[in-house]
Design a protein around this motif. Structure first.
Motif, short mmCIF file in Angstrom:
data_model
loop_
_atom_site.label_atom_id
_atom_site.label_comp_id
_atom_site.label_asym_id
_atom_site.label_seq_id
_atom_site.Cartn_x
_atom_site.Cartn_y
_atom_site.Cartn_z
N UNK A 100 -1.26 106.07 -40.75
CA UNK A 100 -0.95 106.54 -39.40
C UNK A 100 0.20 107.54 -39.49
N UNK A 101 -0.10 108.79 -39.14
CA UNK A 101 0.90 109.87 -39.20
C UNK A 101 1.28 110.28 -37.78
N UNK A 102 2.47 110.85 -37.62
CA UNK A 102 2.87 111.40 -36.31
C UNK A 102 3.13 110.34 -35.25
N UNK A 103 3.48 109.12 -35.66
CA UNK A 103 3.64 108.03 -34.69
C UNK A 103 5.10 107.79 -34.33
N UNK A 104 5.33 107.34 -33.13
CA UNK A 104 6.63 106.76 -32.75
C UNK A 104 6.41 105.34 -32.24
N UNK A 105 5.56 105.22 -31.19
CA UNK A 105 5.20 103.89 -30.68
C UNK A 105 3.91 103.48 -31.39
N UNK A 106 4.06 102.75 -32.48
CA UNK A 106 2.97 102.53 -33.45
C UNK A 106 1.80 101.77 -32.85
N UNK A 107 2.03 100.90 -31.85
CA UNK A 107 0.93 100.12 -31.27
C UNK A 107 0.11 100.93 -30.27
N UNK A 108 0.68 102.04 -29.78
CA UNK A 108 0.01 102.83 -28.75
C UNK A 108 -0.90 103.88 -29.40
N UNK A 109 -1.83 104.39 -28.62
CA UNK A 109 -2.64 105.51 -29.09
C UNK A 109 -2.00 106.81 -28.64
N UNK A 110 -0.87 107.15 -29.23
CA UNK A 110 -0.17 108.38 -28.86
C UNK A 110 -1.00 109.58 -29.27
N UNK A 111 -0.95 110.66 -28.47
CA UNK A 111 -1.77 111.82 -28.85
C UNK A 111 -1.18 112.60 -30.01
N UNK A 112 0.04 112.25 -30.42
CA UNK A 112 0.62 112.85 -31.64
C UNK A 112 0.08 112.20 -32.91
N UNK A 113 -0.53 111.03 -32.77
CA UNK A 113 -0.93 110.27 -33.96
C UNK A 113 -2.20 110.83 -34.62
N UNK A 114 -2.18 110.84 -35.92
CA UNK A 114 -3.37 111.17 -36.71
C UNK A 114 -3.60 109.99 -37.63
#
Ligand SMILES: *[C@@H]1O[C@H](CO)[C@@H](O)[C@H](O)[C@H]1NC(C)=O
Length: 281
Positions: A100-114
């Protein structure tokens, strides 16, 4: 021999189970919690740290690792668009690890996450879970991940720095690991803590000879430490290069002032270069 058994019952690997998001200790302590030790230097969080400004550590990676007991959680660092560095005790659990890259709130599906799956896992061939030596693994990504402002690589030490011990440097450890000894689950948000690099000789007074040149310790004063779930994650020097990979700590508490132990990256520059496309200067 007795001494050895005692030592290894003292150290716990900083891994967390993500199914219930609980820590899983490879060597759980058989000692009762010591009231006096526990009373000293208690302070909250990574432990003793703070939530980071979101995406301010864009090299930080989270790992979801499928195991028979559910999903284990670890940290890692992005070295190149195809290379992630973590701990062997994380990498050895599966060959199909979700990165999981680009995360801050790891449990959420943030749109920054890849999220990508590892295409290959290379565990250090000399990883030894009894002596806690060579706790390092490389995960390969194929095709390469695209870098952006939230997903960046971290520099490695140069060959010129390979013999630097970084003593007294105030480095940054980060992760989604337990934020306090009382926590039952990993942190929702990425946290970091500033910790001074200590001398291995002093660290060995705590860990009874386990600590070798290939380890790096940070002082645990004020309850500042890595904790379960931070495993495999980065320790970055004040000068910006990755100098440690979170390996282990003491199993009866992250906040009790014991040093945290990392794999010392300067000792593995050749191994990293041989097993990745990462260029070492
Ligand atoms: C990674 O692999 C698992 C198991 O095959 C799958 O469930 C998951 O969706 C994959 N994740 C990505 C990001 O491809």
């Amino acid at each position: 021999m007795k001494m050895k058994l005692l030592v290894f019952s003292l150290v716990a690997i900083a891994l967390a189970q993500a199914a219930e998001w609980k820590p899983a200790h490879i060597h759980p302590s058989t000692l009762p919690r010591n009231g006096q030790l526990m009373k000293s230097k208690i302070s909250p969080r990574i432990t003793g740290g703070d939530e980071v400004e979101p995406h301010s550590l864009p090299y930080q990676v989270g790992l979801m690792i499928p195991t028979d007991d559910g999903t284990a959680f670890c940290g890692a660092s992005l070295l190149s668009p195809t290379t992630v560095l973590t701990a062997a005790h994380c990498g050895e659990l599966s060959t199909n690890i979700e990165i999981v890259l680009g995360a801050h709130r790891i449990r959420d599906n943030e749109d920054t996450q890849v999220r990508v799956n590892s295409s290959q896992v290379v565990v250090h061939p000399d990883w030894d879970r009894l002596t806690l030596q060579n706790d390092l693994a490389i995960l390969r990504i194929s095709p390469a991940v695209e870098l952006n402002e939230n997903i960046q690589t971290v520099a490695l030490p140069t060959r010129a720095n390979a013999n630097d011990d970084y003593l007294d440097d105030v480095a940054t450890a980060s992760g989604w690991g337990l934020a306090s000894d009382g926590a039952e689950t990993i942190s929702d948000v990425l946290r970091s803590v500033q910790v001074p690099v200590g001398a291995n000789s002093g660290c060995n007074l705590y860990y009874f000879g386990v600590i070798q040149d290939t380890h790096l310790c940070t002082a645990g004063d004020g309850g500042k430490s890595t904790c379960s779930g931070d495993s495999g994650g980065p320790l970055v020097a004040s000068t910006g290069e990755l100098i440690g990979v979170t390996s282990f700590g003491i199993s009866f508490g992250c906040e009790i002032g014991w040093p945290a132990v990392f794999t010392r990256v300067t000792k593995y520059l050749d191994w990293i270069a041989e097993n990745s496309d990462v260029e070492i200067n």
